[in-house]
Every structure is written in C-alpha cells, then in structure tokens.
Write a protein that holds these residues in place. Structure first.
Motif, PDB file in Angstrom:
ATOM      1  N   ILE A   1     -35.473  12.167 -28.289  1.00  0.00           N
ATOM      2  CA  ILE A   1     -34.625  11.426 -29.227  1.00  0.00           C
ATOM      3  C   ILE A   1     -33.474  12.301 -29.710  1.00  0.00           C
ATOM      4  O   ILE A   1     -33.673  13.456 -30.100  1.00  0.00           O
ATOM      5  N   ASP A   2     -32.266  11.746 -29.699  1.00  0.00           N
ATOM      6  CA  ASP A   2     -31.092  12.485 -30.185  1.00  0.00           C
ATOM      7  C   ASP A   2     -31.219  12.779 -31.678  1.00  0.00           C
ATOM      8  O   ASP A   2     -31.270  11.855 -32.504  1.00  0.00           O
ATOM      9  N   ILE A   3     -31.248  14.054 -32.026  1.00  0.00           N
ATOM     10  CA  ILE A   3     -31.234  14.475 -33.416  1.00  0.00           C
ATOM     11  C   ILE A   3     -29.864  15.071 -33.762  1.00  0.00           C
ATOM     12  O   ILE A   3     -29.379  14.963 -34.878  1.00  0.00           O
ATOM     13  N   LYS A   4     -29.240  15.719 -32.776  1.00  0.00           N
ATOM     14  CA  LYS A   4     -27.813  16.083 -32.863  1.00  0.00           C
ATOM     15  C   LYS A   4     -27.226  15.632 -31.542  1.00  0.00           C
ATOM     16  O   LYS A   4     -27.598  16.106 -30.473  1.00  0.00           O
ATOM     17  N   ASP A   5     -26.307  14.669 -31.611  1.00  0.00           N
ATOM     18  CA  ASP A   5     -25.892  13.983 -30.390  1.00  0.00           C
ATOM     19  C   ASP A   5     -24.698  14.628 -29.704  1.00  0.00           C
ATOM     20  O   ASP A   5     -24.252  15.724 -30.073  1.00  0.00           O
ATOM     21  N   ASP A   6     -24.170  13.938 -28.692  1.00  0.00           N
ATOM     22  CA  ASP A   6     -23.136  14.510 -27.834  1.00  0.00           C
ATOM     23  C   ASP A   6     -21.799  14.729 -28.532  1.00  0.00           C
ATOM     24  O   ASP A   6     -20.978  15.513 -28.053  1.00  0.00           O
ATOM     25  N   GLU A   7     -21.569  14.055 -29.627  1.00  0.00           N
ATOM     26  CA  GLU A   7     -20.350  14.298 -30.393  1.00  0.00           C
ATOM     27  C   GLU A   7     -20.542  15.384 -31.438  1.00  0.00           C
ATOM     28  O   GLU A   7     -19.570  15.955 -31.931  1.00  0.00           O
ATOM     29  N   GLY A   8     -21.803  15.640 -31.771  1.00  0.00           N
ATOM     30  CA  GLY A   8     -22.099  16.640 -32.790  1.00  0.00           C
ATOM     31  C   GLY A   8     -22.643  16.050 -34.075  1.00  0.00           C
ATOM     32  O   GLY A   8     -22.939  16.790 -35.022  1.00  0.00           O
ATOM     33  N   TYR A   9     -22.799  14.732 -34.129  1.00  0.00           N
ATOM     34  CA  TYR A   9     -23.358  14.103 -35.321  1.00  0.00           C
ATOM     35  C   TYR A   9     -24.832  14.435 -35.476  1.00  0.00           C
ATOM     36  O   TYR A   9     -25.590  14.383 -34.503  1.00  0.00           O
ATOM     37  N   ILE A  10     -25.234  14.787 -36.681  1.00  0.00           N
ATOM     38  CA  ILE A  10     -26.649  14.839 -37.030  1.00  0.00           C
ATOM     39  C   ILE A  10     -27.039  13.394 -37.304  1.00  0.00           C
ATOM     40  O   ILE A  10     -26.416  12.726 -38.119  1.00  0.00           O
ATOM     41  N   THR A  11     -28.059  12.911 -36.623  1.00  0.00           N
ATOM     42  CA  THR A  11     -28.255  11.455 -36.521  1.00  0.00           C
ATOM     43  C   THR A  11     -29.148  10.841 -37.596  1.00  0.00           C
ATOM     44  O   THR A  11     -29.554   9.687 -37.487  1.00  0.00           O
ATOM     45  N   TYR A  12     -29.449  11.590 -38.647  1.00  0.00           N
ATOM     46  CA  TYR A  12     -30.294  11.078 -39.722  1.00  0.00           C
ATOM     47  C   TYR A  12     -29.794  11.666 -41.038  1.00  0.00           C
ATOM     48  O   TYR A  12     -28.989  12.607 -41.060  1.00  0.00           O
ATOM     49  N   LYS A  13     -30.265  11.143 -42.142  1.00  0.00           N
ATOM     50  CA  LYS A  13     -29.859  11.646 -43.448  1.00  0.00           C
ATOM     51  C   LYS A  13     -30.575  12.960 -43.735  1.00  0.00           C
ATOM     52  O   LYS A  13     -31.781  13.049 -43.623  1.00  0.00           O
ATOM     53  N   THR A  14     -29.809  13.964 -44.074  1.00  0.00           N
ATOM     54  CA  THR A  14     -30.397  15.261 -44.408  1.00  0.00           C
ATOM     55  C   THR A  14     -29.847  15.746 -45.737  1.00  0.00           C
ATOM     56  O   THR A  14     -28.686  15.494 -46.080  1.00  0.00           O
ATOM     57  N   ASP A  15     -30.691  16.438 -46.482  1.00  0.00           N
ATOM     58  CA  ASP A  15     -30.261  17.026 -47.750  1.00  0.00           C
ATOM     59  C   ASP A  15     -30.029  18.526 -47.610  1.00  0.00           C
ATOM     60  O   ASP A  15     -29.760  19.211 -48.587  1.00  0.00           O
ATOM     61  N   ASN A  16     -30.147  19.029 -46.402  1.00  0.00           N
ATOM     62  CA  ASN A  16     -29.952  20.449 -46.149  1.00  0.00           C
ATOM     63  C   ASN A  16     -28.483  20.821 -46.367  1.00  0.00           C
ATOM     64  O   ASN A  16     -27.605  20.360 -45.635  1.00  0.00           O
ATOM     65  N   PRO A  17     -28.177  21.649 -47.368  1.00  0.00           N
ATOM     66  CA  PRO A  17     -26.766  21.961 -47.691  1.00  0.00           C
ATOM     67  C   PRO A  17     -26.018  22.638 -46.543  1.00  0.00           C
ATOM     68  O   PRO A  17     -24.829  22.382 -46.348  1.00  0.00           O
ATOM     69  N   LYS A  18     -26.715  23.497 -45.780  1.00  0.00           N
ATOM     70  CA  LYS A  18     -26.057  24.183 -44.680  1.00  0.00           C
ATOM     71  C   LYS A  18     -25.652  23.187 -43.594  1.00  0.00           C
ATOM     72  O   LYS A  18     -24.542  23.270 -43.048  1.00  0.00           O
ATOM     73  N   LEU A  19     -26.526  22.253 -43.298  1.00  0.00           N
ATOM     74  CA  LEU A  19     -26.224  21.264 -42.267  1.00  0.00           C
ATOM     75  C   LEU A  19     -25.117  20.319 -42.716  1.00  0.00           C
ATOM     76  O   LEU A  19     -24.269  19.921 -41.918  1.00  0.00           O
ATOM     77  N   LYS A  20     -25.106  19.976 -43.976  1.00  0.00           N
ATOM     78  CA  LYS A  20     -24.069  19.085 -44.501  1.00  0.00           C
ATOM     79  C   LYS A  20     -22.713  19.781 -44.550  1.00  0.00           C
ATOM     80  O   LYS A  20     -21.668  19.158 -44.368  1.00  0.00           O
ATOM     81  N   GLU A  21     -22.736  21.100 -44.778  1.00  0.00           N
ATOM     82  CA  GLU A  21     -21.489  21.863 -44.840  1.00  0.00           C
ATOM     83  C   GLU A  21     -20.830  21.978 -43.471  1.00  0.00           C
ATOM     84  O   GLU A  21     -19.622  21.762 -43.318  1.00  0.00           O
ATOM     85  N   LEU A  22     -21.622  22.310 -42.459  1.00  0.00           N
ATOM     86  CA  LEU A  22     -21.062  22.534 -41.130  1.00  0.00           C
ATOM     87  C   LEU A  22     -20.987  21.263 -40.290  1.00  0.00           C
ATOM     88  O   LEU A  22     -20.059  21.090 -39.510  1.00  0.00           O
ATOM     89  N   GLY A  23     -21.970  20.416 -40.432  1.00  0.00           N
ATOM     90  CA  GLY A  23     -22.052  19.230 -39.588  1.00  0.00           C
ATOM     91  C   GLY A  23     -21.616  17.961 -40.292  1.00  0.00           C
ATOM     92  O   GLY A  23     -20.968  17.995 -41.343  1.00  0.00           O
ATOM     93  N   LYS A  24     -21.991  16.847 -39.701  1.00  0.00           N
ATOM     94  CA  LYS A  24     -21.646  15.544 -40.260  1.00  0.00           C
ATOM     95  C   LYS A  24     -22.816  14.585 -40.024  1.00  0.00           C
ATOM     96  O   LYS A  24     -22.906  13.948 -38.977  1.00  0.00           O
ATOM     97  N   PRO A  25     -23.727  14.504 -40.994  1.00  0.00           N
ATOM     98  CA  PRO A  25     -24.854  13.584 -40.850  1.00  0.00           C
ATOM     99  C   PRO A  25     -24.395  12.135 -40.836  1.00  0.00           C
ATOM    100  O   PRO A  25     -23.572  11.725 -41.656  1.00  0.00           O
TER     101      PRO A  25
END
Length: 389
Positions: A96-120
């Motif tokens: 299952i895609d958790i970080k997909d081909d565009e770079g989206y994190i595919t679920y809601k996350t409260d992790n500050p590091k992931l929200k800072e660098l990525g795009k949930p």
C-alpha cells in the motif's frame, strides 16, 4: 526497444494503466542491456560466500503473495473488492502506498518532522481503521515508500533537489523531480516515514525509486546538488544499509524494488543501482520482471511479452546466479509480475494478459524455486479466476 518505445512505456505508466512506476525501461538502462546481451554478464561475482547467518525480523511471516494497492484504493470503495479477492484466493498481502510517486504522505499524520518536509494528503482517511481491517482479514501489510523521486520535497526544499543553473528545480520529461541521495536529511525523512508506518502496524517497508534519475550520468556535472566523493552506486547501497539498521529495532522487514534487468546486466552506474550490493542489505528484493519490459532476444524469445513462462524463468535463473554468492546474505526473492496488458508495445509485440498468462508466470517462479510474488496493476484491477499457488 528503441527510445520511442521506451517513451511510450513511460507515457503508459504515467497514465496509470500499465507498468510499475519504477519498472519503465530507461534510455540509460536500455544502453546497458544492449551491451550485456552480447557480453553474457551473468557471473554474479561477489567474492566468497558469507558465513554469518542473517536473521529474519519476520520469521512468522507467510510466504507472501500480494497485490499493489494505491492509497486511493485503500481509502476508497475499491478496497471492498480487493479484500474480497484476498479472502477468496491464496493471495495474502497488500503493498500500500504510504508515500506515493509524487511524494505525498497518503494519510493524516501529526508528526511535526513529516509535516514540515512533506505534504500529508489523507487519501487514506482513517489509517488506524485500515490497519484493523487488514488484521481482521489476516492480510500481511507492506508499506510502499517512494524515496528519491519526490516532487513534493524537491519543490518545498530546492536545496535537497537537483537544480539547474538558474537555481530552478530540475524536472524530467514527465515533470517529475528527484532529491539527492547524497543528502542525509532525505534519508532520515524517508526513514521517519517508514518508522511511523511500522508503528501503525505495517510488517514490512518496501522502498521504491532507490536510485538517481534516469540518464543521470548525462547531467551529473551540469546540475547543482549535494554530493560527496562516494560513487552513486555506493551512496545508494549505503542508504539501504542505513535504513535497515535504523528500522531493525522495530522488528520489520526492509525490501527494495529494483529493475528486473539488473539481475542480467552489470551495475547501472548512472542511476546508482547495483543488484548485489542492494540485495545484501535487505530482507527482501523485488525485481520488476514484467515480460513486457524485455526486448527481442531476451531469454531466447522473439516477443518476451508473449512468452511469460520463458521470460520469467530466464529472469529468475539470472537472479539466482547473481545472488547465490551472497550465501546467507541472500534475501528473499519476491518479484513483481505482470497483471496488465502492454498494448502500447504495438500490434504483434504484446499479448492480452489474462488467467493463462498470469498462471504461466507463477508456474515459472515455482519451477525456479521462487514461492513469493507481487502482482502489479496500476489501476488495481486484477484478473479474476486466476489460480494462485
């Protein structure tokens, strides 16, 4: 396969109807393959066999026979059909895609590091509910994390990407951007996603696009990016080794997708992929051995796509030859096989894939002592009535 045909494969993959995103034949790899056909590079020279026994963090795991599932499917109505498919067949796992081909994190996350660098983006609206459902149906959960192809991260943090002379982020012909494998912040970001996936209940992390952009050697000196004195091959294998070390305390497997051709040719220096060096540091290696991706002459077939048994058997023979010298470090071989029709190859160059063609691929795997596999269909529409063994 000529350049036009390779581009057609890329286009089809981009339309979401054909091949594994990182299974397209690149121009660079095509050049390597052509030379390898005449060079007979199947020796797998890796030195003496290892004697240290490598432990499996998932010793109780089943023999995995799985399917690819997009985040859209996992979070939508199609999931009902896919769960039903696994309930009624020998299939038992989902990638299952958790970080997909565009770079989206595919679920809601409260992790500050992931929200800072990525795009949930919550394509999977309730990840905990999904994990409970997988557990209820005894489905082995594998989290797919696309690593160095990451348009989202590249745009948010250009300093982590490959940049042109004017400072703008480089894009390939399909409008996709990559981030530099030399940048450890990129490593840690993806491993943080993997750690969160493990905490959510995934038993295995499957890293994809563990490589430099296609044809990178042609632009390596003109682009601006973080780099060191390490070769591209070494830095990619070091990432895999580091990731496995970081994830080991969580008791999960680490797997990597790699070009199917990689088992039959020398290392692809341009993109940094060495089949043996990567395989040594993973629990599972998943070569993408779709018959549609082999060209005339491979494994003695005029049209490999029309010879699924012959093609898969030949690719597995090369895979064993390449990896046997690793001894106890030889990972589980779990190939991606084809459940799609490669009509873009043109009349006479492809077969309509159905029950027979899929079963022939599975039979070839069994005959080569490979008892795990993953089915790829980008739209997650899998052929009904197949006997999975």
């Amino acid at each position: 396969m000529n350049i036009i045909l390779a581009l057609l494969i890329w286009t089809a993959g981009g339309m979401g109807v054909a091949s594994h995103p990182d299974g397209q034949v690149t121009n660079l790899l095509h050049t390597t393959v052509n030379s390898a056909i005449t060079q007979q590079q199947n020796t797998g020279n890796t030195g003496s066999k290892q004697t240290t026994v490598k432990s499996d963090p998932q010793e109780e795991a089943p023999k995995v026979k799985g399917i690819y599932v997009t985040a859209y499917s996992a979070g939508g109505s199609r999931m009902d059909q896919l769960v039903n498919l696994l309930d009624k067949t020998e299939l038992n796992a989902m990638v299952i895609d958790i970080k997909d081909d565009e770079g989206y994190i595919t679920y809601k996350t409260d992790n500050p590091k992931l929200k800072e660098l990525g795009k949930p983006q919550p394509f999977i609206k309730d990840i905990d509910k999904l994990m409970q459902r997988l557990n209820k149906h005894d489905i082995y959960p594998i989290a797919r994390v696309v690593v160095f192809k990451d348009t989202i991260l590249a745009k948010k943090n250009p300093e982590l990407s490959f940049r042109k002379g004017d400072g703008s982020v480089w894009q390939n012909g399909r409008g996709e951007s990559f981030v530099s494998p030399y940048n450890k912040e990129v490593w840690d970001y993806n491993i943080e996603i993997a750690k969160e996936a493990a905490k959510l209940g995934f038993k295995e992390i499957q890293f994809d696009y563990v490589r430099f952009p296609e044809g990178f050697e042609k632009r390596a000196d003109s682009l601006k990016y973080t780099k060191s004195n390490q070769s591209r091959v070494d830095v990619i294998s070091e990432f895999v080794k580091y990731a496995r070390k970081e994830l080991a305390p969580l008791g999960i497997r680490v797997s990597v997708d790699i070009f199917g051709y990689a088992a039959s040719v020398p290392a692809a220096e341009g993109i940094g992929q060495d089949f043996v060096k990567i395989s040594k540091h993973v629990d599972v290696i998943s070569p993408m051995v779709y018959p549609s991706h082999y060209t005339t002459g491979w494994f003695g077939s005029k049209v490999p796509d029309k010879a699924p048994y012959q093609t898969i058997k030949g690719s597995m023979k090369d895979t064993h030859t390449k990896l046997d010298p690793l001894g106890s470090y030889k990972p589980i071989i779990r190939p991606w096989i084809q459940d799609f029709t490669a009509s873009w190859l043109g009349s006479g160059n492809y077969a309509k894939y159905g029950k027979k063609e899929i079963e022939e691929q599975i039979r070839a795997l069994q005959d080569m002592n490979v008892d795990e596999y993953l089915l790829w269909n980008a739209a997650n529409r899998y052929t009904p009535g197949v006997t999975y063994k």
